[in-house]
Write a protein that holds these residues in place. Structure first.
Motif, PDB file in Angstrom:
ATOM      1  N   VAL A  73       0.833  -1.206   0.000  1.00 37.93           N
ATOM      2  CA  VAL A  73       0.000   0.000   0.000  1.00 37.93           C
ATOM      3  C   VAL A  73       0.868   1.256   0.000  1.00 37.93           C
ATOM      4  O   VAL A  73       0.630   2.201  -0.779  1.00 37.93           O
ATOM      5  CB  VAL A  73      -0.943  -0.001   1.225  1.00 37.93           C
ATOM      6  N   LEU A  74       1.879   1.285   0.838  1.00 37.93           N
ATOM      7  CA  LEU A  74       2.741   2.465   0.931  1.00 37.93           C
ATOM      8  C   LEU A  74       3.591   2.641  -0.322  1.00 37.93           C
ATOM      9  O   LEU A  74       3.794   3.775  -0.783  1.00 37.93           O
ATOM     10  CB  LEU A  74       3.637   2.349   2.159  1.00 37.93           C
ATOM     11  N   ASN A  75       4.083   1.565  -0.875  1.00 30.68           N
ATOM     12  CA  ASN A  75       4.866   1.666  -2.112  1.00 30.68           C
ATOM     13  C   ASN A  75       4.029   2.224  -3.255  1.00 30.68           C
ATOM     14  O   ASN A  75       4.504   3.052  -4.042  1.00 30.68           O
ATOM     15  CB  ASN A  75       5.426   0.294  -2.492  1.00 30.68           C
ATOM     16  N   ASN A  76       2.781   1.795  -3.352  1.00 32.85           N
ATOM     17  CA  ASN A  76       1.897   2.307  -4.399  1.00 32.85           C
ATOM     18  C   ASN A  76       1.518   3.759  -4.150  1.00 32.85           C
ATOM     19  O   ASN A  76       1.422   4.560  -5.087  1.00 32.85           O
ATOM     20  CB  ASN A  76       0.624   1.453  -4.477  1.00 32.85           C
ATOM     21  N   ALA A  77       1.308   4.115  -2.869  1.00 37.33           N
ATOM     22  CA  ALA A  77       0.887   5.476  -2.538  1.00 37.33           C
ATOM     23  C   ALA A  77       1.992   6.489  -2.809  1.00 37.33           C
ATOM     24  O   ALA A  77       1.723   7.614  -3.256  1.00 37.33           O
ATOM     25  CB  ALA A  77       0.453   5.554  -1.076  1.00 37.33           C
ATOM     26  N   ASP A  83       9.785   1.804  -3.971  1.00 42.61           N
ATOM     27  CA  ASP A  83       9.961   0.402  -3.606  1.00 42.61           C
ATOM     28  C   ASP A  83      10.753   0.293  -2.295  1.00 42.61           C
ATOM     29  O   ASP A  83      11.427  -0.698  -2.036  1.00 42.61           O
ATOM     30  CB  ASP A  83      10.682  -0.359  -4.727  1.00 42.61           C
ATOM     31  N   TYR A  84      10.634   1.346  -1.473  1.00 38.43           N
ATOM     32  CA  TYR A  84      11.398   1.424  -0.225  1.00 38.43           C
ATOM     33  C   TYR A  84      10.989   0.324   0.748  1.00 38.43           C
ATOM     34  O   TYR A  84      11.829  -0.259   1.430  1.00 38.43           O
ATOM     35  CB  TYR A  84      11.193   2.798   0.418  1.00 38.43           C
ATOM     36  N   TYR A  85       9.712   0.047   0.834  1.00 38.43           N
ATOM     37  CA  TYR A  85       9.203  -0.906   1.831  1.00 38.43           C
ATOM     38  C   TYR A  85       9.205  -2.317   1.263  1.00 38.43           C
ATOM     39  O   TYR A  85       8.469  -2.625   0.321  1.00 38.43           O
ATOM     40  CB  TYR A  85       7.785  -0.517   2.259  1.00 38.43           C
ATOM     41  N   SER A  86      10.032  -3.171   1.843  1.00 38.42           N
ATOM     42  CA  SER A  86      10.062  -4.571   1.424  1.00 38.42           C
ATOM     43  C   SER A  86       8.926  -5.326   2.111  1.00 38.42           C
ATOM     44  O   SER A  86       8.298  -4.826   3.052  1.00 38.42           O
ATOM     45  CB  SER A  86      11.409  -5.204   1.781  1.00 38.42           C
ATOM     46  N   SER A  87       8.690  -6.537   1.681  1.00 40.51           N
ATOM     47  CA  SER A  87       7.597  -7.328   2.246  1.00 40.51           C
ATOM     48  C   SER A  87       7.829  -7.669   3.721  1.00 40.51           C
ATOM     49  O   SER A  87       6.886  -7.899   4.468  1.00 40.51           O
ATOM     50  CB  SER A  87       7.423  -8.619   1.442  1.00 40.51           C
ATOM     51  N   MET A  88       9.101  -7.681   4.157  1.00 45.14           N
ATOM     52  CA  MET A  88       9.421  -8.020   5.541  1.00 45.14           C
ATOM     53  C   MET A  88       9.751  -6.791   6.389  1.00 45.14           C
ATOM     54  O   MET A  88      10.180  -6.926   7.535  1.00 45.14           O
ATOM     55  CB  MET A  88      10.614  -8.989   5.576  1.00 45.14           C
ATOM     56  N   TYR A  89       9.558  -5.601   5.835  1.00 45.25           N
ATOM     57  CA  TYR A  89       9.957  -4.372   6.508  1.00 45.25           C
ATOM     58  C   TYR A  89       9.309  -4.239   7.882  1.00 45.25           C
ATOM     59  O   TYR A  89       9.984  -4.038   8.902  1.00 45.25           O
ATOM     60  CB  TYR A  89       9.605  -3.161   5.639  1.00 45.25           C
TER      61      TYR A  89
END
Length: 437
Positions: free
Chosen positions: A54-58, A62-68
């Motif tokens: 959600v944050l990456n799209n907003a 691509d800062y937030y990885s799936s495990m962030y």
């Protein structure tokens, strides 16, 4: 002969209320806290990838990885556990001695936050969100909310102040107790609610104070007057802030209006209810949350209870509430079995702190209280709240070493310490620990 002298010294110390032999602490506090932390880590693992997406799209990044968020929550959990251990082993006498300085540091931190966030605008060290500056930016270490330090300092200082006044028989004295304490609390509330625009934390501070005052022996008449004054101050802060008025009006309107304006205002609570309702009896399962994909605001923070309802269902939410209830009951039991007034008041403050967060968060998510933006202890994403609540529980865990077998007589007169009798054996008579103050 020496043994007889040691026994006699212990009996004299117990009679004066100054010494209680250390014994095995209440490990149920650790058990319930650990289970809640584990559930919080599981939910962050489940919805973290969705939140990152959600944050990456907003923000087109691509800062937030799936495990962030899972990694961040794990770090926060480890820091919280370290704080718990530190407060569990650091002699409580140190907290008692330096409570005033801890409170002063909390005030200074809040002043610096206001200066750097609202007057000087030093964005490098101040983190602001939605018009409120509540955090210091610590770079790779995350953020720090000074209001939590102020909350802990207020707990420790108030416990010492009212404990002293209780022993002197002056708890209900207007000039020596109530006015000085009221002035201190008003200043603290002004910093948190007025300057940082954090009504939820302000209410939690009032809950800490109320719990301590009830155990200290404040009369019902005085308590009613203070409650009325707190409500009046709260109404003033609500009237002075348009966004708080909007939240209250939205809450009062409920689901009765279908206008577009009210629908927009109701968006948060509406989707929280949808999340809880969608979970049904057993939930949709880990990783299958729909509301966490961007529909429910603050899904990993203030709204995590609703997401847990969607994921784990009615059964899961019931288990979570039972864990919180069990933890709160253990704290009350510790309060009832502590012979020392400062200890009783400190643990009572921890109880009020935890209970206020749980009640306010859950009540807001099910629509029986206006939204306040307060975290669900040990479960919501974020380090500062978890660290300080874990620290407060660590202090309560340490103080549970000094409880007695029998419940301390609630009608005993604390204003005359010399007249107190011994409070009986410790809870664990087999302990070989040496007596400590």
């Amino acid at each position: 002969m020496q043994t007889a002298r040691r026994v006699g010294a212990r009996l004299v110390g117990a009679a004066q209320g100054a010494v209680v032999r250390r014994h095995r602490p209440d490990y149920q506090i650790v058990l319930y806290m650990g289970l809640l932390m584990l559930l919080g880590l599981i939910i962050m693992y489940a919805i973290g990838p969705q939140r990152a997406n959600v944050l990456n799209n907003a923000y087109s990044t691509d800062y937030y990885s799936s495990m962030y968020f899972f990694v961040k929550q794990t770090i926060s959990l480890l820091l919280a556990l370290a704080t718990f251990v530190a407060l569990a082993v650091l002699p409580y006498t140190w907290i008692k001695k330096y409570a005033g300085k801890i409170l002063l540091v909390g005030f200074i931190a809040c002043i610096l936050l206001f200066l750097t966030g609202n007057l000087i605008h030093v964005d490098a060290i101040t983190q602001c969100s939605l018009g409120a500056c509540r955090w210091f930016n610590l770079g790779p270490l995350g953020s720090l909310q000074p209001a939590e330090l102020l909350k802990f300092g207020l707990l420790a200082f108030t416990a010492g102040f009212l404990g002293m006044r209780a022993n002197q028989g002056l708890v209900n004295d207007m000039h020596k107790t109530l006015i000085p304490l009221g002035a201190l609390v008003l200043v603290a509330v002004f910093f948190v609610v007025g300057l940082q625009k954090d009504m939820g934390t302000g209410i939690a501070m009032m809950a800490i104070l109320a719990s301590i005052m009830m155990v200290a022996g404040v009369s019902k008449k005085v308590g009613a007057i203070l409650l009325g004054g707190a409500v009046g101050v709260g109404l003033i802060f609500i009237v002075l802030a348009p966004h708080r008025i909007e939240r209250v009006m939205t809450f009062l309107a409920g689901d009765s209006s279908t206008s577009a304006e009210i629908d927009d205002a109701n968006y948060h609570i509406t989707h929280a209810k949808i999340a809880i309702g969608s979970g049904g009896f057993l939930g949709v399962g880990i990783g299958n949350s729909v509301q966490a994909t961007g529909y429910l605001p603050e899904a990993i923070n203030d709204s995590v209870f609703a997401i847990m309802g969607e994921t784990f269902g009615f059964v899961g939410l019931t288990l979570i509430l039972l864990l919180f209830g069990a933890l709160l009951l253990r704290l009350l039991k510790v309060v009832d079995h502590l012979p020392d007034m400062w200890m009783k008041l400190a643990v009572a403050g921890v109880f009020g702190w935890l209970a206020a967060h749980v009640i306010l968060n859950v009540a807001a998510m099910i629509g029986v209280f206006p939204l306040t933006g307060i975290t669900l202890p040990l479960l919501s994403f974020g380090g500062t709240s978890m660290i300080f609540i874990a620290g407060a529980l660590g202090l309560a865990f340490q103080l549970s070493r000094y409880t007695t077998h029998g419940q301390v007589n609630k009608e005993s007169r604390y204003e005359n310490p010399g007249s107190r009798r011994g409070v009986g054996r410790t809870r664990y008579t087999g302990s070989r620990s040496t007596p400590r103050a």
